[in-house]
Structure formats: structure tokens, C-alpha cells
Design a protein around this motif. Structure first.
Motif, PDB file in Angstrom:
ATOM      1  N   GLU A 212     -22.990 -39.658  16.597  1.00 22.35           N
ATOM      2  CA  GLU A 212     -22.470 -39.945  15.260  1.00 22.35           C
ATOM      3  C   GLU A 212     -23.584 -39.995  14.212  1.00 22.35           C
ATOM      4  N   ASP A 213     -24.774 -39.620  14.594  1.00 16.56           N
ATOM      5  CA  ASP A 213     -25.934 -39.693  13.708  1.00 16.56           C
ATOM      6  C   ASP A 213     -25.961 -38.477  12.794  1.00 16.56           C
ATOM      7  N   PRO A 214     -26.146 -38.660  11.483  1.00 18.61           N
ATOM      8  CA  PRO A 214     -26.221 -37.506  10.576  1.00 18.61           C
ATOM      9  C   PRO A 214     -27.409 -36.591  10.841  1.00 18.61           C
ATOM     10  N   GLU A 236     -31.215 -34.906  24.788  1.00 13.50           N
ATOM     11  CA  GLU A 236     -30.045 -35.645  25.238  1.00 13.50           C
ATOM     12  C   GLU A 236     -29.360 -36.320  24.059  1.00 13.50           C
ATOM     13  N   THR A 237     -28.054 -36.380  24.136  1.00  9.99           N
ATOM     14  CA  THR A 237     -27.267 -37.102  23.137  1.00  9.99           C
ATOM     15  C   THR A 237     -26.357 -38.086  23.862  1.00  9.99           C
ATOM     16  N   GLY A 238     -25.819 -38.990  23.103  1.00 10.89           N
ATOM     17  CA  GLY A 238     -24.892 -39.961  23.656  1.00 10.89           C
ATOM     18  C   GLY A 238     -24.217 -40.704  22.528  1.00 10.89           C
ATOM     19  N   PRO A 239     -23.263 -41.531  22.838  1.00 11.44           N
ATOM     20  CA  PRO A 239     -22.569 -42.286  21.797  1.00 11.44           C
ATOM     21  C   PRO A 239     -23.550 -43.106  20.971  1.00 11.44           C
ATOM     22  N   GLY A 240     -23.364 -43.106  19.669  1.00  4.10           N
ATOM     23  CA  GLY A 240     -24.242 -43.927  18.852  1.00  4.10           C
ATOM     24  C   GLY A 240     -24.511 -43.338  17.492  1.00  4.10           C
ATOM     25  N   ASN A 241     -25.008 -44.187  16.608  1.00  2.70           N
ATOM     26  CA  ASN A 241     -25.322 -43.816  15.240  1.00  2.70           C
ATOM     27  C   ASN A 241     -26.813 -44.017  15.011  1.00  2.70           C
ATOM     28  N   HIS A 242     -27.215 -44.025  13.771  1.00  2.29           N
ATOM     29  CA  HIS A 242     -28.617 -44.168  13.397  1.00  2.29           C
ATOM     30  C   HIS A 242     -28.925 -45.660  13.274  1.00  2.29           C
ATOM     31  N   ASP A 243     -29.029 -46.332  14.425  1.00  5.54           N
ATOM     32  CA  ASP A 243     -29.166 -47.785  14.379  1.00  5.54           C
ATOM     33  C   ASP A 243     -29.876 -48.305  15.620  1.00  5.54           C
ATOM     34  N   TRP A 244     -30.173 -49.612  15.602  1.00  2.80           N
ATOM     35  CA  TRP A 244     -30.960 -50.220  16.665  1.00  2.80           C
ATOM     36  C   TRP A 244     -30.191 -50.374  17.964  1.00  2.80           C
ATOM     37  N   ILE A 245     -28.882 -50.361  17.908  1.00  6.33           N
ATOM     38  CA  ILE A 245     -28.118 -50.373  19.153  1.00  6.33           C
ATOM     39  C   ILE A 245     -28.477 -49.133  19.971  1.00  6.33           C
ATOM     40  N   PHE A 246     -28.535 -47.991  19.293  1.00  4.76           N
ATOM     41  CA  PHE A 246     -28.907 -46.745  19.962  1.00  4.76           C
ATOM     42  C   PHE A 246     -30.366 -46.766  20.383  1.00  4.76           C
TER      43      PHE A 246
END
Length: 266
Positions: A212-214, A236-246
Motif C-alpha cells: 500500500e506504499d506510494p 520482496e513486498t508484503g502488506p503494509g504502508n509507509h510506516d514503522w509497522i512495516f
């Protein structure tokens, strides 16, 4: 592990710079946190922050000290302001500092750190992902592996991504005229082409980005360019956005990927 906070003077930047440093240290505890110290030829990871961060952000937002406790790995986390790991047009040489001066400062202060390419790595997030990839492509003789987490690695082809974050005057203060960025030393795609053309040894490269990262589009473009040049890489990609959780999750994946164990005797 030892966690150190240092303020050092940069002759290149002509200012004080802050560093957070994690160093292996032998500890003996009864609560399951014993670690083995290594006092020579210690592998080192230069871990770079993104926009809005500084030398403290990896320590505050992740458990980086705990993640490296059993790896025998030193971690250098410098503050580089909003300089984009670049020698800016306003005469602040953040690139020269991070690529050339900082390693020498660290070797002076921490002589146990390795000087071997095989044990030297760089990683970072967002702006720091750009910086880590730039280190690998522009200083391939110094780094065995580099990792970019959600990196802004395709800047020159997508200036609209930059202008959505800050005004044109800021970006031109960093890079100069945006229309001249493509094909310059600040363009990772150009650095990759130069590396291939000059037939230099390429560091191992790891790219990751949230679905979900731009910035996912730019990371896919960089992975495609690496593939076209037949350069070995991991994307590699995976669920997540541009944030510290990822980033907290994926820095653990990066640490597992780094060729630390295989190079212990290098």
C-alpha cells in the motif's frame, strides 16, 4: 550489547553530528539476554533514517538493539538532517560525510570495527533507503550488501513524488534543477548503469516495499532495472504502508538476509 550516544565533529559539514551506536559486548545474565562480545573485526551496519527522523529514530521505533544482540553486529545510526545523503547545492556535503568521513570517524572511535568490504553493510528507510542504495551503487568497493526499505529509489523519473512532499525550492536546494537530476550522480538508475558499464563488483541488493506504499511503483522499476542488467537482487513486498509497522517487521527480514554468518572468517 552496548548502546552509545555520541556527538562528533564533522570537518566536512563543519558542525556537530549525533550518532547512536550499538556495539557487541559480552554479557552474562540470568534472564535470557546473555550475548557474546567480539572485540576485533566486528561486522558493521550503517543504518540510515528517513525524512523527519534522526539518529535516534531506529532505536525508538524498533527493537534494533535486541534484533542484533545475537549477530555480533555493530550498528551505526547517524543523523543527516534532511540532506538526502547528497552534496547539496547549498554547500552542505552530506554525501561526502556519509560515504567518506563517517566511516573514518567510526574507525577512529571504535577500532574494533571491520575495514573489510565483506563485513560492511548499509540499510535505511525511505530517504535512508535511497541513501543506502546510493552507497552500494556509488561505493561498491566498500559495501558487501545494501538494503532499501520503502526507499525513494526512482526519484529522477518521478519528480511529482518529490513535489508532493515539499516545494520545488527545497528539492532544488538539495539536487539542483529537477530536470537535470536524471542521469546525474544523484540518480540511482544512472549509478546502476555506470556500475554495469565499468564492470565493477555489485553489492548484494535487497529491496522491500509495502503493497500500500506510494513508493511501490518506484521500487518495482528499480527491481526491473536490476533484472534487465542481470544483477542478482532480492525484491520482496508484503502488506503494509509507509510506516514503522512495516519497517519494524522488515528490518528483521533484512538482518536475516545480511551475509553476516557466511563472512565471519572473511
Amino acid at each position: 550489547m552496548a548502546f552509545l550516544q555520541a556527538n562528533v565533529y564533522s570537518n566536512i559539514l563543519e558542525m556537530e553530528v549525533s550518532l547512536n551506536v550499538v556495539l557487541p559486548q559480552k554479557t552474562e545474565k540470568k534472564i535470557g539476554t546473555a550475548t557474546q562480545g567480539n572485540f576485533s573485526d566486528v561486522p558493521v551496519l550503517y543504518l540510515l533514517h528517513g525524512m523527519g527522523g534522526n539518529h535516534s529514530v531506529w532505536e525508538r521505533r524498533t527493537s534494533i538493539e535486541r534484533y542484533v544482540a545475537d549477530l555480533g553486529l555493530a550498528v551505526i545510526m547517524p543523523s543527516t538532517d534532511l540532506g538526502w545523503y547528497t552534496d547539496t547545492t547549498y554547500d552542505m556535503k552530506y554525501w561526502t560525510f556519509i560515504a567518506d568521513e563517517l566511516p573514518e570517524i567510526c574507525h577512529e572511535l571504535f577500532p574494533q570495527l571491520t575495514r573489510k568490504r565483506a563485513k560492511t553493510f548499509a540499510a535505511g528507510l525511505s530517504m535512508g533507503g535511497y541513501g543506502a542504495l546510493k552507497l552500494g551503487l556509488a561505493r561498491p568497493e566498500n559495501f558487501a550488501a545494501v538494503a532499501s526499505l520503502s526507499g525513494a529509489v526512482n526519484l529522477a523519473d518521478r519528480p511529482e513524488d518529490l513535489l508532493g512532499l515539499k516545494g520545488k525550492s527545497y528539492w532544488e536546494g538539495i539536487f539542483g534543477p529537477l530536470e537535470q537530476m536524471k542521469g546525474s550522480v544523484n540518480d540511482p538508475m544512472f549509478l546502476l548503469e555506470q556500475l554495469v558499464e565499468n564492470k565493477k563488483e555489485v553489492p548484494e541488493i535487497f529491496l522491500c516495499c509495502g503493497e500500500e506504499d506510494p513508493l511501490l511503483y518506484g521500487n518495482k522499476a528499480m527491481a526491473q532495472a536490476l533484472s534487465e542488467h542481470t544483477i542478482a537482487y532480492t525484491f520482496e513486498t508484503g502488506p503494509g504502508n509507509h510506516d514503522w509497522i512495516f519497517w519494524d517487521q522488515w528490518i528483521q527480514r533484512v538482518l536475516a538476509w545480511l551475509p553476516i554468518e557466511s563472512e565471519k572468517e572473511a
